[in-house]
Design a protein around this motif. Structure first.
Motif, PDB file in Angstrom:
ATOM      1  N   ILE A   1      -5.903   6.366   8.538  1.00 28.35           N
ATOM      2  CA  ILE A   1      -7.145   6.072   9.267  1.00 28.35           C
ATOM      3  C   ILE A   1      -8.281   6.957   8.757  1.00 28.35           C
ATOM      4  CG2 ILE A   1      -5.918   5.345  11.348  1.00 28.35           C
ATOM      5  CD1 ILE A   1      -6.625   8.067  12.599  1.00 28.35           C
ATOM      6  N   SER A   2      -9.494   6.547   9.076  1.00 25.39           N
ATOM      7  CA  SER A   2     -10.693   7.322   8.741  1.00 25.39           C
ATOM      8  C   SER A   2     -11.470   7.587  10.027  1.00 25.39           C
ATOM      9  CB  SER A   2     -11.567   6.553   7.750  1.00 25.39           C
ATOM     10  OG  SER A   2     -10.900   6.352   6.524  1.00 25.39           O
ATOM     11  N   PRO A   3     -11.102   8.628  10.774  1.00 25.30           N
ATOM     12  CA  PRO A   3     -11.763   8.889  12.056  1.00 25.30           C
ATOM     13  C   PRO A   3     -13.112   9.581  11.938  1.00 25.30           C
ATOM     14  CG  PRO A   3     -10.057  10.508  11.678  1.00 25.30           C
ATOM     15  CD  PRO A   3      -9.995   9.546  10.528  1.00 25.30           C
ATOM     16  N   ALA A   4     -13.504   9.947  10.723  1.00 28.16           N
ATOM     17  CA  ALA A   4     -14.781  10.648  10.532  1.00 28.16           C
ATOM     18  C   ALA A   4     -15.621   9.890   9.510  1.00 28.16           C
ATOM     19  CB  ALA A   4     -14.518  12.091  10.108  1.00 28.16           C
ATOM     20  N   GLY A   5     -15.704  10.409   8.268  1.00 26.81           N
ATOM     21  CA  GLY A   5     -16.527   9.779   7.247  1.00 26.81           C
ATOM     22  C   GLY A   5     -15.777   8.728   6.450  1.00 26.81           C
ATOM     23  N   PRO A   6     -16.513   7.857   5.723  1.00 29.77           N
ATOM     24  CA  PRO A   6     -15.884   6.806   4.926  1.00 29.77           C
ATOM     25  C   PRO A   6     -15.263   7.374   3.654  1.00 29.77           C
ATOM     26  CG  PRO A   6     -18.263   6.729   4.651  1.00 29.77           C
ATOM     27  CD  PRO A   6     -17.989   7.762   5.703  1.00 29.77           C
ATOM     28  N   PRO A   7     -14.066   6.901   3.282  1.00 30.24           N
ATOM     29  CA  PRO A   7     -13.395   7.435   2.098  1.00 30.24           C
ATOM     30  C   PRO A   7     -13.839   6.749   0.813  1.00 30.24           C
ATOM     31  CG  PRO A   7     -11.993   5.820   3.139  1.00 30.24           C
ATOM     32  CD  PRO A   7     -13.234   5.937   4.005  1.00 30.24           C
ATOM     33  N   ASP A   8     -13.588   7.408  -0.311  1.00 29.98           N
ATOM     34  CA  ASP A   8     -13.694   6.786  -1.627  1.00 29.98           C
ATOM     35  C   ASP A   8     -12.454   5.908  -1.775  1.00 29.98           C
ATOM     36  OD1 ASP A   8     -13.128   6.357  -4.429  1.00 29.98           O
ATOM     37  OD2 ASP A   8     -14.606   7.885  -4.912  1.00 29.98           O
ATOM     38  N   LEU A   9     -12.639   4.593  -1.790  1.00 33.89           N
ATOM     39  CA  LEU A   9     -11.501   3.677  -1.748  1.00 33.89           C
ATOM     40  C   LEU A   9     -10.651   3.736  -3.010  1.00 33.89           C
ATOM     41  CD1 LEU A   9     -13.160   0.590  -0.015  1.00 33.89           C
ATOM     42  CD2 LEU A   9     -11.727   2.381   1.001  1.00 33.89           C
ATOM     43  N   GLU A  10     -11.263   4.055  -4.140  1.00 36.52           N
ATOM     44  CA  GLU A  10     -10.489   4.163  -5.378  1.00 36.52           C
ATOM     45  C   GLU A  10      -9.539   5.354  -5.315  1.00 36.52           C
ATOM     46  OE1 GLU A  10     -11.184   4.755 -10.210  1.00 36.52           O
ATOM     47  OE2 GLU A  10     -12.851   4.094  -8.936  1.00 36.52           O
ATOM     48  N   ARG A  11     -10.046   6.490  -4.842  1.00 36.67           N
ATOM     49  CA  ARG A  11      -9.190   7.675  -4.714  1.00 36.67           C
ATOM     50  C   ARG A  11      -8.162   7.480  -3.609  1.00 36.67           C
ATOM     51  NH1 ARG A  11     -12.745  13.129  -5.281  1.00 36.67           N
ATOM     52  NH2 ARG A  11     -10.650  13.982  -5.059  1.00 36.67           N
ATOM     53  N   LEU A  12      -8.547   6.765  -2.561  1.00 40.66           N
ATOM     54  CA  LEU A  12      -7.594   6.480  -1.491  1.00 40.66           C
ATOM     55  C   LEU A  12      -6.437   5.644  -2.027  1.00 40.66           C
ATOM     56  CD1 LEU A  12      -6.763   6.560   1.488  1.00 40.66           C
ATOM     57  CD2 LEU A  12      -8.224   4.556   1.869  1.00 40.66           C
ATOM     58  N   ALA A  13      -6.726   4.673  -2.881  1.00 38.31           N
ATOM     59  CA  ALA A  13      -5.675   3.832  -3.459  1.00 38.31           C
ATOM     60  C   ALA A  13      -4.709   4.661  -4.295  1.00 38.31           C
ATOM     61  CB  ALA A  13      -6.305   2.722  -4.303  1.00 38.31           C
ATOM     62  N   LYS A  14      -5.222   5.626  -5.044  1.00 38.11           N
ATOM     63  CA  LYS A  14      -4.355   6.489  -5.855  1.00 38.11           C
ATOM     64  C   LYS A  14      -3.439   7.325  -4.959  1.00 38.11           C
ATOM     65  CE  LYS A  14      -7.574   6.849  -9.743  1.00 38.11           C
ATOM     66  NZ  LYS A  14      -8.456   7.769 -10.528  1.00 38.11           N
ATOM     67  N   ALA A  15      -3.980   7.813  -3.846  1.00 37.92           N
ATOM     68  CA  ALA A  15      -3.183   8.633  -2.945  1.00 37.92           C
ATOM     69  C   ALA A  15      -2.122   7.806  -2.230  1.00 37.92           C
ATOM     70  CB  ALA A  15      -4.091   9.328  -1.929  1.00 37.92           C
ATOM     71  N   THR A  16      -2.470   6.600  -1.830  1.00 39.94           N
ATOM     72  CA  THR A  16      -1.474   5.755  -1.160  1.00 39.94           C
ATOM     73  C   THR A  16      -0.385   5.323  -2.143  1.00 39.94           C
ATOM     74  OG1 THR A  16      -2.875   3.793  -1.490  1.00 39.94           O
ATOM     75  CG2 THR A  16      -3.066   4.948   0.614  1.00 39.94           C
ATOM     76  N   ASP A  17      -0.740   5.160  -3.415  1.00 38.74           N
ATOM     77  CA  ASP A  17       0.285   4.876  -4.435  1.00 38.74           C
ATOM     78  C   ASP A  17       1.277   6.035  -4.528  1.00 38.74           C
ATOM     79  OD1 ASP A  17      -0.734   2.411  -5.057  1.00 38.74           O
ATOM     80  OD2 ASP A  17      -1.841   3.083  -6.837  1.00 38.74           O
ATOM     81  N   TRP A  18       0.767   7.251  -4.388  1.00 36.61           N
ATOM     82  CA  TRP A  18       1.649   8.431  -4.415  1.00 36.61           C
ATOM     83  C   TRP A  18       2.602   8.409  -3.233  1.00 36.61           C
ATOM     84  CZ3 TRP A  18       1.262  12.825  -0.974  1.00 36.61           C
ATOM     85  CH2 TRP A  18       2.143  13.855  -1.292  1.00 36.61           C
ATOM     86  N   LEU A  19       2.112   8.051  -2.053  1.00 35.22           N
ATOM     87  CA  LEU A  19       2.979   7.949  -0.878  1.00 35.22           C
ATOM     88  C   LEU A  19       4.057   6.877  -1.084  1.00 35.22           C
ATOM     89  CD1 LEU A  19       0.418   8.179   2.084  1.00 35.22           C
ATOM     90  CD2 LEU A  19       1.985   9.962   1.287  1.00 35.22           C
ATOM     91  N   LYS A  20       3.668   5.763  -1.685  1.00 30.88           N
ATOM     92  CA  LYS A  20       4.633   4.696  -1.943  1.00 30.88           C
ATOM     93  C   LYS A  20       5.683   5.149  -2.958  1.00 30.88           C
ATOM     94  CE  LYS A  20       1.231   1.070  -0.951  1.00 30.88           C
ATOM     95  NZ  LYS A  20       0.367   0.003  -1.539  1.00 30.88           N
ATOM     96  N   HIS A  21       5.247   5.929  -3.936  1.00 33.12           N
ATOM     97  CA  HIS A  21       6.179   6.468  -4.935  1.00 33.12           C
ATOM     98  C   HIS A  21       7.203   7.397  -4.283  1.00 33.12           C
ATOM     99  CE1 HIS A  21       7.597   7.814  -8.858  1.00 33.12           C
ATOM    100  NE2 HIS A  21       7.442   9.076  -8.457  1.00 33.12           N
ATOM    101  N   LEU A  22       6.816   8.062  -3.203  1.00 34.69           N
ATOM    102  CA  LEU A  22       7.749   8.923  -2.471  1.00 34.69           C
ATOM    103  C   LEU A  22       8.743   8.124  -1.639  1.00 34.69           C
ATOM    104  CD1 LEU A  22       5.383  11.764  -1.143  1.00 34.69           C
ATOM    105  CD2 LEU A  22       6.944  11.867  -3.097  1.00 34.69           C
ATOM    106  N   GLY A  23       8.521   6.831  -1.521  1.00 30.24           N
ATOM    107  CA  GLY A  23       9.447   5.977  -0.788  1.00 30.24           C
ATOM    108  C   GLY A  23       8.965   5.523   0.572  1.00 30.24           C
ATOM    109  N   PHE A  24       7.666   5.704   0.843  1.00 28.96           N
ATOM    110  CA  PHE A  24       7.126   5.318   2.139  1.00 28.96           C
ATOM    111  C   PHE A  24       6.350   4.007   2.047  1.00 28.96           C
ATOM    112  CE2 PHE A  24       7.351   9.986   2.235  1.00 28.96           C
ATOM    113  CZ  PHE A  24       8.242  10.136   3.292  1.00 28.96           C
ATOM    114  N   GLN A  25       6.284   3.321   3.160  1.00 26.24           N
ATOM    115  CA  GLN A  25       5.378   2.197   3.286  1.00 26.24           C
ATOM    116  C   GLN A  25       4.056   2.722   3.840  1.00 26.24           C
ATOM    117  OE1 GLN A  25       7.182  -1.498   4.917  1.00 26.24           O
ATOM    118  NE2 GLN A  25       9.006  -0.233   5.255  1.00 26.24           N
TER     119      GLN A  25
END
Length: 306
Positions: free
Chosen positions: A16-40
């Protein structure tokens, strides 16, 4: 205190983004890292909304937060970035909902307001750590910042000493207590509200970025006048820096300010921790018991999950 359950491979992490808007490109890279760890990964419905300096309206940001906590298939809620805005809806948070659906909650900076209000209203242990778009989505993020995410996988005690960074003892001694705090300017903004930071017999963590020494002086003085410093058991001083340092001849240093307010109370106070707006960013649970030994310049923190 309520300890959230640990994460297991295959669990779903809500973003979630409860404060400011995120950089969506960097957010996608970070979520890919979470998926690589085995999470949905499940993104909040309003994750891409922008309303000036906010990630959507107060209603939209609060709705995402409530939905992630109410959905029991979501095992952790991680914030995409900080910025500004969480205090705008703090008085409308459904704390009963959070208490009935406790889970890992992770972020820092402006998220400090949520850490403080959630802990004091529900008793939930939360985590002060690097966020997805602003930290973990950086291709140059230090390994330690990522490694400490593993404290969510099993109960893990943390130890911080000078192997990680040079530390300075502003006042000696040893103190034990619940670890609380976070971003200094957000802690000060709670004063006089229903979510005013409780420092009684606590170890108080402070950090901030972009604030000149005189501004830090002003905020610490406000905590002093509110008796928050007198009531604390000890002080853990994280990262403080600004991209525009003042002229040394016309300003005190951060250390001189810290010594004035925290080094004269006869309580252990140590500065130099890589906690806050820095790399690496040493993540810690808030609301757990910890011990600060200023003489040996060591900090021990109990696990934050069960």
């Amino acid at each position: 205190m309520i300890f959230p359950s640990r994460l297991y491979e295959g669990d779903t992490i809500g973003v979630i983004s409860p404060a400011g808007p995120p950089d969506l490109e960097r957010l996608a890279k970070a979520t890919d890292w979470l998926k690589h760890l085995g999470f949905q990964v499940r993104l909040g419905k309003q994750i891409d909304q922008v309303y000036g300096y906010l990630a959507g309206s107060d209603d939209e940001r609060l709705e995402d937060m409530h939905e992630m906590f109410s959905d029991d298939t979501v095992r952790a809620v991680i914030c995409s970035r900080g910025g500004y805005g969480t205090a705008r809806f703090a008085d409308r948070i459904d704390f009963d909902l959070i208490r009935k659906h406790p889970k890992i909650f992770w972020g820092y900076s402006d998220i400090t307001y949520l850490h403080t209000s959630i802990r004091q209203q529900t008793g939930l242990v939360t985590f002060h750590g690097p966020m997805l778009a602003s930290d973990l989505g950086d291709p140059d993020v230090p390994l330690l910042s990522k490694q400490l995410f593993s404290q969510l996988f099993q109960p893990m005690s943390l130890r911080y000493d000078e192997h990680l960074s040079p530390l300075t003892a502003l006042s000696g001694g040893t103190a034990e207590g619940m670890l609380v705090g976070g971003n200094l300017s957000l802690l000060v903004s709670t004063l006089g509200t229903a979510y005013e930071i409780d420092t009684r017999n606590k170890l108080l963590l402070i950090e901030d970025v972009g604030e000149a020494p005189y501004r830090v002086d002003n905020m610490l003085n406000q905590l002093r006048l509110a008796r928050k410093l007198d009531q604390a058991a000890g002080f853990i001083i994280g990262d403080f820096h600004t991209d525009h340092p003042p002229d040394k001849e016309s300003s005190l240093t951060y250390e001189e300010v810290f010594r004035t307010y925290l080094g004269t109370l006869g309580k252990p106070a140590v500065s130099g921790f890589f906690i806050g707006h820095c790399q690496p960013n040493f993540s810690v649970p808030l609301g757990v018991e910890a011990m600060l030994d200023a003489d040996r310049k060591q900090l021990w923190i109990q696990p934050g999950v069960m």
